[in-house]
Design a protein around this motif. Structure first.
Motif, PDB file in Angstrom:
ATOM      1  N   HIS A  38       0.280   7.720  -4.746  1.00 24.37           N
ATOM      2  CA  HIS A  38      -0.663   7.011  -3.884  1.00 24.37           C
ATOM      3  C   HIS A  38      -0.992   5.628  -4.459  1.00 24.37           C
ATOM      4  O   HIS A  38      -0.582   5.283  -5.565  1.00 24.37           O
ATOM      5  CB  HIS A  38      -1.961   7.810  -3.762  1.00 24.37           C
ATOM      6  N   LYS A  90     -14.101  -2.404  -5.676  1.00 24.69           N
ATOM      7  CA  LYS A  90     -14.451  -1.882  -4.364  1.00 24.69           C
ATOM      8  C   LYS A  90     -15.632  -2.690  -3.837  1.00 24.69           C
ATOM      9  O   LYS A  90     -16.724  -2.673  -4.414  1.00 24.69           O
ATOM     10  CB  LYS A  90     -14.773  -0.390  -4.431  1.00 24.69           C
ATOM     11  N   PHE A 116     -15.357   6.463  -2.034  1.00 22.11           N
ATOM     12  CA  PHE A 116     -14.086   6.161  -1.372  1.00 22.11           C
ATOM     13  C   PHE A 116     -14.339   5.823   0.092  1.00 22.11           C
ATOM     14  O   PHE A 116     -15.373   6.156   0.648  1.00 22.11           O
ATOM     15  CB  PHE A 116     -13.117   7.340  -1.522  1.00 22.11           C
ATOM     16  N   ASN A 130      -4.994   6.943   0.152  1.00 20.57           N
ATOM     17  CA  ASN A 130      -4.888   6.808   1.604  1.00 20.57           C
ATOM     18  C   ASN A 130      -5.065   5.352   2.027  1.00 20.57           C
ATOM     19  O   ASN A 130      -5.759   5.047   2.990  1.00 20.57           O
ATOM     20  CB  ASN A 130      -5.854   7.733   2.347  1.00 20.57           C
ATOM     21  N   ASN A 131      -4.401   4.469   1.289  1.00 20.34           N
ATOM     22  CA  ASN A 131      -4.474   3.036   1.572  1.00 20.34           C
ATOM     23  C   ASN A 131      -3.495   2.696   2.684  1.00 20.34           C
ATOM     24  O   ASN A 131      -2.286   2.769   2.513  1.00 20.34           O
ATOM     25  CB  ASN A 131      -4.171   2.239   0.310  1.00 20.34           C
ATOM     26  N   PHE A 178      -9.947   9.083   3.547  1.00 24.10           N
ATOM     27  CA  PHE A 178     -10.259   9.582   2.204  1.00 24.10           C
ATOM     28  C   PHE A 178     -10.787  11.005   2.215  1.00 24.10           C
ATOM     29  O   PHE A 178     -10.683  11.735   1.224  1.00 24.10           O
ATOM     30  CB  PHE A 178     -11.285   8.658   1.531  1.00 24.10           C
ATOM     31  N   GLU A 180      -8.951   1.756   2.061  1.00 18.39           N
ATOM     32  CA  GLU A 180      -8.954   3.211   1.977  1.00 18.39           C
ATOM     33  C   GLU A 180      -9.295   3.779   3.356  1.00 18.39           C
ATOM     34  O   GLU A 180     -10.359   3.510   3.900  1.00 18.39           O
ATOM     35  CB  GLU A 180      -9.986   3.669   0.947  1.00 18.39           C
ATOM     36  N   MET A 195      -7.780   4.765  -6.011  1.00 20.78           N
ATOM     37  CA  MET A 195      -7.852   4.577  -4.564  1.00 20.78           C
ATOM     38  C   MET A 195      -6.731   5.400  -3.956  1.00 20.78           C
ATOM     39  O   MET A 195      -5.713   5.673  -4.596  1.00 20.78           O
ATOM     40  CB  MET A 195      -7.734   3.102  -4.192  1.00 20.78           C
ATOM     41  N   ASN A 243       0.839  -1.200   0.000  1.00 25.23           N
ATOM     42  CA  ASN A 243       0.000   0.000   0.000  1.00 25.23           C
ATOM     43  C   ASN A 243       0.875   1.251   0.000  1.00 25.23           C
ATOM     44  O   ASN A 243       1.914   1.281   0.661  1.00 25.23           O
ATOM     45  CB  ASN A 243      -0.876   0.062   1.247  1.00 25.23           C
ATOM     46  N   GLU A 300       0.199   4.991   1.159  1.00 30.10           N
ATOM     47  CA  GLU A 300      -0.880   5.658   1.876  1.00 30.10           C
ATOM     48  C   GLU A 300      -1.053   7.124   1.489  1.00 30.10           C
ATOM     49  O   GLU A 300      -2.118   7.547   1.067  1.00 30.10           O
ATOM     50  CB  GLU A 300      -0.650   5.540   3.383  1.00 30.10           C
TER      51      GLU A 300
END
Length: 631
Positions: free
Chosen positions: A171, A316, A299, A231-232, A250, A247, A229, A136, A138
């Motif tokens: 991201h 998702k 999100f 802010n993972n 978001f 996520e 996607m 990820n 983020e």
């Protein structure tokens, strides 16, 4: 991670009796409710506690430090596997801090690596020498990435469009093929599996929210397709070998006037417009909810990705609910259904789990393709006396009715937070990673901190007001069945420095270097022993690190520090190879902190070259004699 939401839940749901009890756990007296027993070990006997305590771990602890380099026990070594900006896809340029662009970054390793997952190659292999590593990415520290733009969040808000494009491409996530040669690991160049996912990657929306009116935008009138996607944070996997990426915060990415959003209930509950950390809405209408009010609803989901198929469209999975997701780890129920544990990483938010409607099929991978689209989402209530109850979030079961604003299951999952409010779930101290232990069958919930909790808001599972240091809750499902709607719980560790911070709980033999603050990510080695990564250690004057402890026996809850991170960084994504001979860690945002910039960072880890900024990186830790980690 930083930039954490302050929390928008108005729920306190607590009785006078619970306020009076304020106990740490049924077994609190055993390890010392206020840490007094552990504090005794911090005198002249601290060194003896490290050497002769009952822990099953044999490594020599690293000391509490806060400096520009990383630290591991002398018997171990660290390899830098991949850093931000290193090539991932064919045609990617070598990292050059002076020549960044969105197009360049889209082919390179992204920023602020968080969750790490290992998927064996070939599928089902047990040799442990070749994997697909999923990562990820983020968020971005633009002030450390780019020259001449100042410091902190303001550097992102001042962004021009080229900077915004770099941020968007940094991201998301990466898929890497890695191979072991001796004790060394390498990223396989030119792998057909290599992939970058970012804020512009096309994705499919599935589950109960797909096609709902709240998911439709001018670019997607059907409400079934979305770009990207971001802010993972933490993540997980499925038993059929796909990657679940989460996520989290978001809402930081959307600009607009929250007081004018057409759905005030939804906007307020998710904090829209309250805190904006990026300037993307200046240049791309979908990030301005004044122009696209439904885009934020697309999100805050769990995204499923197949690392073995680089052409597979990410999905998702809306049945698992929408909130600030931190982690999504699975257990298999006794009847074969899959159970996913999740946390809403904001102050005063909730712990969730999702139970699939059908059992998974171990012999037919394709049959599990959409298994996560049908099932029951639950939210947790932690009662006094050590009982946990899982409350189903099902439309038309009171109070989740049209009269209360829930016209369908789509409304329930899109506004899962408010559904949890109505069911009187227990507000927690920032639920971060939640992971089942496959050896003892219990579930461990990392609660990072909650400095805003007032004395009148404490509850049995979160018994400290102004909880700056966090704690870990251990859950035992009823009859060992993760699909059960009841179980028991207790506080396993209450973090902070014994003798200095109130209400700590550890094994009494914990040494002066073994206490921790702000537990974040957790994992287990093959023996089922717990490893705890921390975030925000600097609030206690120490670096973030990785700590190990037993979960049973005489060494239960005796934490020992194995790794100390470079200044300003956070330790993320701990994961072991199946043979326990390599431990991978994601070192996120090195150099972050007040006054630290591209030009004058607090550390230049890991390159330590003049003019080079700090770079988030994935590291591999091995023992010099080739033995298992922790021995």
């Amino acid at each position: 991670m930083v930039d954490e939401d302050e929390g928008v839940s108005g729920s306190t749901e607590i009785s006078i009796g619970e306020l009076i009890e304020r106990r740490l756990s049924r077994r609190g007296a055993l390890f010392g409710l206020a840490g007094t027993a552990a504090a005794a070990a911090f005198g002249g006997g601290a060194a003896q506690a490290q050497k002769s305590g009952p822990s099953s771990f044999a490594f020599t602890e690293v000391p509490h430090v806060n400096d520009p380099i990383h630290h591991v026990p002398d018997a171990y070594e660290v390899q830098i596997l991949i850093r931000w900006g290193d090539p991932v896809l064919p045609g990617a340029a070598a990292y050059d801090p002076a020549k960044q662009s969105g197009a360049t970054q889209a082919l390179q390793f992204g920023y602020n690596n968080d969750f790490l997952g290992l998927h064996p190659l070939p599928t089902g292999s047990t040799t442990g020498d070749r994997f697909l590593m999923v990562v990820n990415h983020e968020y971005t520290n633009s002030n450390l990435m780019l020259a001449g733009i100042g410091e902190g969040r303001e550097a992102r808000l001042r962004a021009d469009q080229p900077q915004a494009e770099i941020e968007m491409a940094a991201h998301g996530g990466s898929v890497l093929e890695i191979a072991r040669e001796g004790r060394r690991w390498k990223v396989v160049d030119g792998s057909r599996y290599a992939r970058r996912i970012d804020a512009n990657t096309p994705m499919r929306i599935a589950g109960p929210a797909a096609g709902d009116a709240k998911m439709k935008t001018s670019a997607d009138p059907a409400g079934t397709r979305v770009l990207g996607m971001f802010n993972n944070c933490a993540g997980g996997e499925t038993p059929w070998g796909t990657w679940l990426t989460c996520e989290e915060n978001f809402y930081f990415y959307f600009s607009g006037d929250g007081t004018k959003h057409p759905d005030q209930v939804l906007a307020k509950r998710y904090g829209l417009g309250r805190t904006v950390a990026y300037a993307w809405g200046k240049y791309f209408d979908r990030f301005n909810f004044d122009k696209e009010p439904n885009e934020p609803n697309r999100f805050g989901w769990i995204v499923e990705i197949d690392p073995y198929d680089p052409q597979w469209t990410p999905v998702k999975r809306t049945a698992l609910g929408r909130f600030a997701h931190e982690g999504c780890h699975y257990a298999v129920a006794k009847d074969g259904r899959v159970v996913c544990y999740m946390g809403d990483d904001s102050r005063m938010e909730y712990v969730y789990k999702f139970v699939t409607a059908k059992a998974w099929n171990p012999s037919d991978r394709a049959a599990n393709r959409d298994l996560l689209d049908e099932g029951t989402l639950y939210v947790a209530r932690f009662d006094e006396g050590g009982k946990v109850v899982w409350l189903p979030l099902i439309h038309d079961q009171a109070p989740l009715t049209a009269e209360n604003g829930f016209a369908s299951q789509a409304d329930v999952v899109i506004n899962a937070r408010r559904a949890g409010d109505l069911l009187k779930a227990t507000p927690m101290d920032r639920p971060e990673d939640i992971e089942p232990n496959r050896v003892n069958g219990r579930v461990y919930v990392a609660l990072s901190n909650n400095s805003t909790r007032k004395p009148e808001e404490v509850n049995p599972a979160n018994p400290r007001a102004k909880n700056e240091h966090g704690h870990i809750v251990e859950i035992a499902p009823k009859d060992g069945d993760h699909a059960a709607t009841e179980g028991t719980w207790e506080i396993f560790i209450a973090a902070g420095q014994p003798g200095t911070h109130e209400g700590t709980k550890y094994h009494p033999a914990t040494s002066a270097d073994g206490w921790l603050t702000c537990p974040d990510n957790v994992t287990f080695d093959s023996k089922g022993r717990l490893w705890i990564a921390t975030d925000s250690g600097e609030i206690a004057g120490i670096a973030d690190g990785l700590y190990a402890c037993d979960v049973a026996g005489e060494g239960r809850a005796l934490t020992r520090q194995f790794f100390a991170a470079p200044k300003g960084s956070e330790v993320c994504g701990p994961t072991f190879t199946p043979d326990d001979r390599t431990l991978f860690l994601a070192i996120q945002h090195p150099g972050e902190g007040q006054g630290s910039t591209f030009e004058t960072p607090s550390t230049r880890w890991p390159d330590f070259k003049d003019g080079a900024p700090p770079r988030p990186a994935v590291i591999a830790i091995t023992k010099k004699d080739g033995g298992p980690i922790g021995s």
